[in-house]
Scaffold this motif. Structure first.
Motif, PDB file in Angstrom:
ATOM      1  N   LEU A 227       0.807  -1.221   0.000  1.00  0.00           N
ATOM      2  CA  LEU A 227       0.000   0.000   0.000  1.00  0.00           C
ATOM      3  C   LEU A 227       0.845   1.279   0.000  1.00  0.00           C
ATOM      4  O   LEU A 227       0.306   2.377   0.087  1.00  0.00           O
ATOM      5  CB  LEU A 227      -0.915   0.028   1.231  1.00  0.00           C
ATOM      6  N   SER A 228       2.161   1.144  -0.086  1.00  0.00           N
ATOM      7  CA  SER A 228       3.049   2.311  -0.022  1.00  0.00           C
ATOM      8  C   SER A 228       2.682   3.338  -1.092  1.00  0.00           C
ATOM      9  O   SER A 228       2.329   2.990  -2.223  1.00  0.00           O
ATOM     10  CB  SER A 228       4.500   1.874  -0.204  1.00  0.00           C
ATOM     11  N   LEU A 229       2.779   4.613  -0.736  1.00  0.00           N
ATOM     12  CA  LEU A 229       2.327   5.706  -1.598  1.00  0.00           C
ATOM     13  C   LEU A 229       3.426   6.204  -2.521  1.00  0.00           C
ATOM     14  O   LEU A 229       4.614   6.183  -2.171  1.00  0.00           O
ATOM     15  CB  LEU A 229       1.832   6.879  -0.748  1.00  0.00           C
ATOM     16  N   GLY A 230       3.031   6.711  -3.688  1.00  0.00           N
ATOM     17  CA  GLY A 230       3.944   7.423  -4.572  1.00  0.00           C
ATOM     18  C   GLY A 230       4.078   8.866  -4.115  1.00  0.00           C
ATOM     19  O   GLY A 230       3.298   9.361  -3.292  1.00  0.00           O
ATOM     20  N   LEU A 231       5.038   9.559  -4.686  1.00  0.00           N
ATOM     21  CA  LEU A 231       5.368  10.917  -4.237  1.00  0.00           C
ATOM     22  C   LEU A 231       4.174  11.864  -4.307  1.00  0.00           C
ATOM     23  O   LEU A 231       3.954  12.680  -3.404  1.00  0.00           O
ATOM     24  CB  LEU A 231       6.521  11.455  -5.092  1.00  0.00           C
ATOM     25  N   PHE A 232       3.368  11.761  -5.367  1.00  0.00           N
ATOM     26  CA  PHE A 232       2.266  12.703  -5.555  1.00  0.00           C
ATOM     27  C   PHE A 232       0.891  12.044  -5.431  1.00  0.00           C
ATOM     28  O   PHE A 232      -0.113  12.627  -5.850  1.00  0.00           O
ATOM     29  CB  PHE A 232       2.381  13.397  -6.924  1.00  0.00           C
ATOM     30  N   ASP A 233       0.817  10.862  -4.861  1.00  0.00           N
ATOM     31  CA  ASP A 233      -0.476  10.200  -4.721  1.00  0.00           C
ATOM     32  C   ASP A 233      -1.440  11.007  -3.855  1.00  0.00           C
ATOM     33  O   ASP A 233      -2.655  11.012  -4.109  1.00  0.00           O
ATOM     34  CB  ASP A 233      -0.298   8.799  -4.119  1.00  0.00           C
ATOM     35  N   ILE A 234      -0.919  11.681  -2.838  1.00  0.00           N
ATOM     36  CA  ILE A 234      -1.813  12.443  -1.962  1.00  0.00           C
ATOM     37  C   ILE A 234      -2.240  13.767  -2.587  1.00  0.00           C
ATOM     38  O   ILE A 234      -3.069  14.490  -2.024  1.00  0.00           O
ATOM     39  CB  ILE A 234      -1.181  12.709  -0.579  1.00  0.00           C
ATOM     40  N   ALA A 235      -1.682  14.094  -3.759  1.00  0.00           N
ATOM     41  CA  ALA A 235      -2.044  15.359  -4.414  1.00  0.00           C
ATOM     42  C   ALA A 235      -3.517  15.396  -4.811  1.00  0.00           C
ATOM     43  O   ALA A 235      -4.096  16.473  -4.959  1.00  0.00           O
ATOM     44  CB  ALA A 235      -1.171  15.578  -5.649  1.00  0.00           C
ATOM     45  N   TRP A 236      -4.147  14.194  -4.993  1.00  0.00           N
ATOM     46  CA  TRP A 236      -5.573  14.172  -5.331  1.00  0.00           C
ATOM     47  C   TRP A 236      -6.410  14.869  -4.270  1.00  0.00           C
ATOM     48  O   TRP A 236      -7.476  15.429  -4.573  1.00  0.00           O
ATOM     49  CB  TRP A 236      -6.039  12.724  -5.505  1.00  0.00           C
ATOM     50  N   VAL A 237      -5.947  14.847  -3.043  1.00  0.00           N
ATOM     51  CA  VAL A 237      -6.624  15.581  -1.971  1.00  0.00           C
ATOM     52  C   VAL A 237      -5.879  16.872  -1.658  1.00  0.00           C
ATOM     53  O   VAL A 237      -6.488  17.916  -1.406  1.00  0.00           O
ATOM     54  CB  VAL A 237      -6.727  14.717  -0.692  1.00  0.00           C
ATOM     55  N   GLY A 238      -4.539  16.811  -1.694  1.00  0.00           N
ATOM     56  CA  GLY A 238      -3.732  17.962  -1.296  1.00  0.00           C
ATOM     57  C   GLY A 238      -3.914  19.171  -2.181  1.00  0.00           C
ATOM     58  O   GLY A 238      -4.001  20.304  -1.683  1.00  0.00           O
ATOM     59  N   VAL A 239      -3.980  18.956  -3.488  1.00  0.00           N
ATOM     60  CA  VAL A 239      -4.124  20.103  -4.398  1.00  0.00           C
ATOM     61  C   VAL A 239      -5.462  20.816  -4.191  1.00  0.00           C
ATOM     62  O   VAL A 239      -5.495  22.045  -4.051  1.00  0.00           O
ATOM     63  CB  VAL A 239      -3.924  19.670  -5.865  1.00  0.00           C
ATOM     64  N   PRO A 240      -6.611  20.087  -4.189  1.00  0.00           N
ATOM     65  CA  PRO A 240      -7.879  20.793  -3.911  1.00  0.00           C
ATOM     66  C   PRO A 240      -7.874  21.498  -2.553  1.00  0.00           C
ATOM     67  O   PRO A 240      -8.375  22.619  -2.431  1.00  0.00           O
ATOM     68  CB  PRO A 240      -8.922  19.670  -3.942  1.00  0.00           C
ATOM     69  N   MET A 241      -7.287  20.848  -1.538  1.00  0.00           N
ATOM     70  CA  MET A 241      -7.236  21.479  -0.218  1.00  0.00           C
ATOM     71  C   MET A 241      -6.407  22.759  -0.260  1.00  0.00           C
ATOM     72  O   MET A 241      -6.814  23.796   0.288  1.00  0.00           O
ATOM     73  CB  MET A 241      -6.644  20.513   0.806  1.00  0.00           C
ATOM     74  N   ALA A 242      -5.243  22.708  -0.935  1.00  0.00           N
ATOM     75  CA  ALA A 242      -4.392  23.895  -1.017  1.00  0.00           C
ATOM     76  C   ALA A 242      -5.065  24.999  -1.810  1.00  0.00           C
ATOM     77  O   ALA A 242      -5.009  26.183  -1.427  1.00  0.00           O
ATOM     78  CB  ALA A 242      -3.044  23.520  -1.641  1.00  0.00           C
TER      79      ALA A 242
END
Length: 589
Positions: free
Chosen positions: A171-186
């Motif tokens: 389940l390890s994440l890629g560098l920008f996998d969290i961007a799907w949530v991080g970008v809208p939040m930012a």
């Protein structure tokens, strides 16, 4: 629960209030907790030291070196100069600040980004005739929001991903996998700050206003060339232990003697600068051989190569917190003299030597040139910025430092090598190419953060191996009625509350085993809950103490505690709504 489980819970319950309410370093508290757990046999040496071999910990350490290389070569200064410019309005100024900071913080640890921006923003705000308080809090919040875009944005993201990879390798994440949530939040957060948040910000002047007139906190006298003080030392002249004043410097023949020692000999026509209360002028008038300065220009307004005027922000780890300036021998330890103290946007009046220092106090110091480099990475100060000097010019290797970081991002993003390997290679190249010296690399590593992370692993292991995590997870499931959605909300709220009181790394690492155990007991994927831990640990907008960048801008911006609640409270709710709405859509239960 077993006795070991109860001991683990008791230690963890004791740790959080100690971190929130005492001045003991977070790393020392957590290391002490690990020692207690190992002494009682709750964990063995392997578990206690597991954090020191964590891939996440070493990735964070190597990323500190990369950030140091960009800072040392002036890479951040380059963006500041081209980004801030001369906006036509306050709204335009907000956009010029928020967008680059949020973007940069997605690739760099946000603490050095904010540390580099603060002095630049202070000067910029004076040029555009706007109070610094209108920009410093948005600066901190934008850096926090940007840190949610990638795993590189905060040390917490890297560490939690390391934990995830060790427990669930698939389940390890890629560098920008969290961007799907991080970008809208930012994006939503930056829009809020620029359109709504700026109307909630105070208009205080901060330190710029408090320190703008040196005549309010300094007194100048001259040595009578025919008087009895000529050729006497400062000690012999009785100027060393004045009640309300400190002798800061001596101007003599076009030169300055800064941070005056007791053995310094006085000469006729020496111009003496004292810091303290105006009432102290009466005491000076009664000393034979001293007379009021006849020169109109203030000595502190002159530029001398032997002297630096610097502003420092007192850290909550500073050894002088709670002590009076005179009793703590501040000048002796640091080789710097305190000229004034600013707290809550206002200069602290009264006897300077009797002021008890508090976290986030801003001190105006006179020091010799080596002071800045010597104490730039000091745990006692969150920020050191020079008042009477030009910004360091951009080094010709800034492009190389940015290229090395870009290479690390590309290698890690496309899976050419692991994030640890890419960061290690990048750090080595930064040192080999001269972008960062070995000394700067060592100074760039925040050892307190690294020790905090390593010790947190020990506490997490104690909760897991003793069965305490599983027991607490079962209790949590009962509270949320075994609902995956309610559990997600509960995890987010719990971590967000903890990170407002203690460090985000400790909050994330200690709750990780409880959260994953709850997901396993519920029979659902742990991924939504792990991602919620990441984002909630960064959602620290309502207090100045929950995130280091918030504390860094607290003093220079002249903010009060309620300002964070007024501006950051709605931002906390907005980011929570975005995260909780998107996480289950991307990582299903």
């Amino acid at each position: 629960m077993s006795l070991d489980a109860w001991l683990a819970v008791a230690v963890v319950v004791a740790v959080f209030p100690m971190m929130a309410l005492t001045r003991i370093g977070t790393d020392m508290i957590l290391l002490g907790a690990v020692v207690v757990l190992m002494t009682f046999g709750v964990i063995g040496p392997d578990q206690a030291l597991a954090g020191f071999s964590s891939s996440g910990l070493f990735t964070v350490a190597f990323m500190y070196v990369l950030v140091a290389s960009i800072r040392e070569t002036g890479g951040i200064d380059l963006i500041i100069r081209h980004g801030l410019g001369r906006p036509g309005s306050e709204a335009a100024a907000q956009w010029r600040l928020l967008v680059p900071v949020a973007t940069m913080s997605g690739f760099l640890n946000n603490t050095p980004v904010v540390a580099t921006y603060i002095p630049a923003v202070l000067g910029w705000s004076r040029r555009i005739r706007q109070p610094a308080s209108r920009f410093l809090m948005p600066l901190s919040f934008a850096s926090i929001l940007g840190g949610t875009v990638s795993l590189l944005g905060t040390s917490t993201n890297l560490v939690v991903n390391g934990l995830l990879g060790e427990r669930y390798p698939e389940l390890s994440l890629g560098l920008f996998d969290i961007a799907w949530v991080g970008v809208p939040m930012a994006v939503v957060g930056v829009i809020y700050l620029a359109l709504v948040g700026r109307h909630l910000l105070p208009r205080g002047g901060g330190t710029a206003q408090a320190f703008e007139n040196p005549r309010e906190f300094t007194i100048e006298m001259e040595v009578d060339p025919e008087g009895p003080l000529v050729d006497k030392s400062v000690e012999q002249a009785g100027l060393r232990h004045l009640e309300d004043l400190f002798l800061v410097e001596i101007e003599r023949g076009g030169n300055v003697v800064s941070v005056v020692g007791p053995g310094e000999m006085l000469k006729g026509n020496d111009r003496l600068v004292f810091a303290g209360t105006s009432a102290g002028a009466v005491e000076l008038q009664q000393i034979r051989g001293l007379m009021p300065s006849r020169q109109g220009e203030l000595s502190l307004e002159k530029d001398y190569k032997e002297r630096r005027l610097v502003e420092v922000v007192v850290s909550d780890q500073c050894q002088f917190v709670g002590q009076r300036i005179r009793e703590g021998h501040f000048r002796t330890l640091y080789g710097a003299a305190v000229l004034a103290v600013c707290r809550g946007g206002e200069r602290v009046a009264g006897n300077l030597g009797q002021i008890r220092l508090q976290p986030a106090d801003v001190l105006l110091l006179e020091a010799r040139p080596p002071f800045i480099e010597r104490h730039r990475q000091s745990r006692d100060f969150l920020l050191i910025s020079q008042v009477n000097g030009q910004a360091r010019p951009v080094h010709e290797k800034a492009w190389l430092a940015w290229s090395i970081l870009g290479g690390v991002v590309v290698l890690a993003t496309f899976g050419v090598m692991s994030m640890l390997n890419a960061a290690m290679l990048g750090a080595a190249l930064a040192v080999i190419t001269g972008c960062c010296s070995v000394g700067a690399a060592k100074r760039g590593m925040d050892t307190q953060v690294l020790l905090t992370i390593a010790a947190s692993f020990g506490l997490g292991a104690a909760l897991e191996s003793s069965g305490a995590a599983a027991a607490m997870a079962s209790s949590a499931l009962g509270l949320v009625d075994a609902s995956p959605w309610l559990l997600l909300v509960g995890v987010y709220v719990l971590v967000a509350l903890l990170t407002a009181l203690v460090t985000n790394n400790a909050a994330a690492v200690i709750t990780f085993p409880i959260v994953t155990a709850a997901a396993e007991n519920l029979g659902v994927s742990p991924m939504p809950y792990v991602i919620a831990v990441m984002f909630a640990a960064s959602a620290s907008f309502i207090t100045p103490i929950g995130y280091q960048t918030n504390l860094m801008v607290y003093g220079p911006g002249g903010y009060r505690f309620r300002d964070y609640l007024r501006v950051g409270g709605p931002l906390n709710l907005i980011t929570a709504a975005v995260a909780l709405g998107l996480i289950p859509q991307i990582w299903s239960f």
